[in-house]
Design a protein around this motif. Structure first.
Motif, PDB file in Angstrom:
ATOM      1  N   PRO A 300       0.804  -1.240   0.000  1.00 13.98           N
ATOM      2  CA  PRO A 300       0.000   0.000   0.000  1.00 13.98           C
ATOM      3  C   PRO A 300       0.830   1.280   0.000  1.00 13.98           C
ATOM      4  N   HIS A 301       2.102   1.217   0.373  1.00 15.21           N
ATOM      5  CA  HIS A 301       2.944   2.412   0.476  1.00 15.21           C
ATOM      6  C   HIS A 301       3.824   2.632  -0.764  1.00 15.21           C
ATOM      7  N   ILE A 302       3.722   1.774  -1.772  1.00 14.89           N
ATOM      8  CA  ILE A 302       4.629   1.840  -2.916  1.00 14.89           C
ATOM      9  C   ILE A 302       4.358   3.071  -3.778  1.00 14.89           C
ATOM     10  N   GLU A 303       5.406   3.795  -4.113  1.00 12.79           N
ATOM     11  CA  GLU A 303       5.379   4.880  -5.086  1.00 12.79           C
ATOM     12  C   GLU A 303       6.351   4.523  -6.210  1.00 12.79           C
ATOM     13  N   PRO A 304       5.867   4.120  -7.378  1.00 13.42           N
ATOM     14  CA  PRO A 304       6.730   3.624  -8.465  1.00 13.42           C
ATOM     15  C   PRO A 304       7.816   4.589  -8.908  1.00 13.42           C
ATOM     16  N   SER A 305       7.614   5.879  -8.735  1.00 11.87           N
ATOM     17  CA  SER A 305       8.622   6.837  -9.192  1.00 11.87           C
ATOM     18  C   SER A 305       9.954   6.665  -8.474  1.00 11.87           C
ATOM     19  N   ARG A 306       9.930   6.102  -7.267  1.00 13.95           N
ATOM     20  CA  ARG A 306      11.166   5.915  -6.513  1.00 13.95           C
ATOM     21  C   ARG A 306      12.079   4.864  -7.149  1.00 13.95           C
TER      22      ARG A 306
END
Length: 588
Positions: A300-306
């Motif tokens: 739930p905390h994943i941000e693909p831009s990272r």
């Protein structure tokens, strides 16, 4: 005349100068009626043939084999009675009539001379499930986790790849290295390991292709690399535990803890490879499960831009490549246990493929989830940072679970690496490359002397730092891999039709193209090594260059006893051409 014990008499046959001693002993036993016998094989077609203890059919076969090395030679005259041809010689006369030809013949046989040779236990239902001293052999599931711990042990230690190059290069690096390094090495191990299913492993591959001198150098470099690698795991174990027990951070308590841990894990190896295998299964599941749970919590905390963060101007290429290389090599180590594997021709290739998925997936899953779940601060990504991420995402319970998994995983790495190293020494002794006492097994079927030597090496090298250990073992490992690649290609060219229960579906040209990328990688890793690491590693290789002739001299002077295990087929002839290898298999 050339003399050798009867192949069915059991026991061990002597190597190099050893056949003379073995022949005399076998001659005396044959005359005493104890079941052993001596075969006096003529080196010219007109010489008589003594085949004590053999049938007429075998005697005729020997007469053709040893006529002139050609099945088209004129057959030898019928063999005279045993009493007239063999019993007329005394043991002293037997020794005097054994010339330098004996040593040449005892080391290698051409492939066309192998029609009755096969590995003991291969395709033999009653023997495939039993190892040394009748101990059960290793089955599929334990073998997969033995390979897993030989190569990986879990994602502990991969954090440095993010610190060195950022998340994108770390993820791409593990994918790319798996393609250009792990898969080719695993495929070569599967092909060569099933071609030579014995405990010598890669030592036997290189010896068959390049000769016994280079085979010994392969064994020396790989054993030393393995022992250096194993010296790391007690230290890492204590690094994880010291957060709970600060006294283990240094000084005498830490030294005593390293010794106690080494002794305890060495005893586990002594008790048997089957035990080590099932312990590896338990530790592997226990070590991977918390990362699976942490990944689910992180979704739930994943941000693909990272994932796409990268700074090519700020990459520590030495740390990056060494971290990737260290975490994705040693696939060939399992070959030194091939003689202890149940039905290796089927089990080994499958276990390698399953372990490959387990290892690469075990690295990529936590990297992909954790680098995108939290902001990436590269300086924080050092050894043990996954436990900090676990505390942020899941709390103290997940943090404690990963720390416990990391500590126990190092134990799994230690016991599997020691097994590989010690069985390699056993295999070298069974091939006459090391003194006979290295072939001694305990009552549990384990290589007693090999375990003790490996444990001593671990204690001796435990003073080295983490980065020095990785760099030194990588350098020596690269030297051994160069010899393996050369041996693989040469055997493909000189013995293309030799039985390979598993064969890489590539021709000679395709095989050469396959090993070009990993060969370039080897050169890069060796060039990036520091001067200190390079100097120490080259010195270690030079020690091996001096040690092998020294052992040959000791055998010649009979200061140490060397012998070859009787049920092993002779090594391939490194000087043989492809024309001599048209139809006859090594493993029937």
């Amino acid at each position: 005349f050339s003399f050798s014990p009867h192949p069915r008499s059991g026991g061990r046959r002597s190597s190099r100068s050893g056949p003379i001693r073995g022949a005399a002993k076998g001659f005396e036993q044959g005359r005493a009626g104890r079941g052993a016998s001596v075969c006096c094989r003529p080196l010219v077609p007109s010489s008589p043939l003594c085949a004590a203890g053999r049938g007429a059919r075998q005697a005729k076969t020997d007469a053709v084999w040893w006529g002139a090395g050609d099945s088209s030679s004129t057959p030898a005259p019928p063999a005279p009675p045993v009493a007239d041809s063999c019993a007329s010689y005394t043991p002293a006369q037997v020794i005097l009539r054994s010339t330098a030809v004996t040593r040449a013949n005892s080391a290698f046989l051409h492939m066309e001379d192998r029609v009755d040779f096969k590995y003991d236990g291969v395709n033999n239902e009653s023997k495939e499930r039993k190892g040394g001293h009748g101990i059960p052999k290793v089955s599929m599931v334990p073998l997969v986790f033995l390979i897993f711990y030989e190569v990986s042990g879990g994602p502990f230690g991969i954090e440095d790849s993010v610190k060195a190059a950022g998340p994108l290069l770390a993820i791409v690096g593990f994918l790319l290295f798996a393609l250009i390094w792990s898969i080719p090495e695993a495929l070569i191990t599967a092909e060569m390991g099933t071609m030579f299913p014995e405990n010598g492993g890669y030592v036997v591959w290189v010896s068959s292709a390049l000769g016994s001198f280079w085979g010994f150098q392969q064994g020396w470099a790989k054993w030393l690399s393995g022992v250096i690698d194993n010296a790391l795991y007690p230290v890492l174990f204590l690094d994880y535990v010291k957060s709970s027990i600060p006294a283990l951070g240094g000084g005498l308590p830490r030294t005593f803890a390293v010794l106690i841990l080494t002794v305890a894990l060495t005893y586990m190896n002594y008790r048997g490879l089957t035990i080590v295998g099932w312990v590896a299964v338990f530790l592997g599941v226990f070590s991977l499960l918390p990362f699976f749970v942490m990944g689910l919590i992180a979704i739930p905390h994943i941000e693909p831009s990272r994932w796409f963060e990268m700074d090519l101007d700020n990459v520590n290429w030495g740390l990056y490549l060494n971290t990737l290389f260290w975490n994705l090599n040693y696939w060939d180590s399992i070959s030194t246990l091939a003689g202890e594997v149940e039905n290796p021709k089927r089990t080994l290739p499958r276990a390698l493929s399953y372990a490959l998925v387990l290892v690469v997936g075990g690295y990529l899953y936590p990297l992909i989830t954790c680098t995108a779940a939290l902001p990436v601060v590269r300086e924080s990504w050092t050894d043990g940072y996954f436990s900090d991420i676990a505390k942020i995402l899941g709390g103290f319970w997940l943090h404690s679970w990963i720390q416990a998994a990391a500590a126990l995983s190092n134990m799994g790495n230690f016991v599997t690496e020691m097994s590989s190293d010690s069985y390699q020494l056993l295999g070298m002794a069974e091939r006459g490359m090391l003194p006979e006492f290295f072939g001694k097994r305990s009552r549990y079927g384990t290589p007693l002397i090999g375990i003790l030597f490996s444990a001593f090496g671990v204690v001796l090298l435990s003073w080295m730092s983490f980065q020095e250990i990785i760099a030194a073992e990588n350098y020596l490992y690269c030297f051994g891999m160069i010899l393996e690649f050369i041996a693989f290609i040469k055997l493909r060219m000189t013995h293309p039709s030799t039985s390979r229960p598993f064969r890489i579906p590539l021709g000679t040209v395709g095989s050469v193209l396959m090993i070009i990328p990993p060969s370039i990688l080897i050169v890069v890793v060796m060039v990036l090594a520091s001067f200190k690491v390079m100097a120490v590693s080259i010195l270690a290789v030079l020690v091996g260059f001096a040690l092998q002739p020294a052992l040959v001299y000791m055998e010649k002077k009979r200061w140490l006893r060397f012998s070859v295990r009787e049920d092993l087929p002779d090594l391939l002839d490194p000087s043989a051409g492809a024309a001599e290898d048209e139809t006859t298999p090594l493993v029937v």
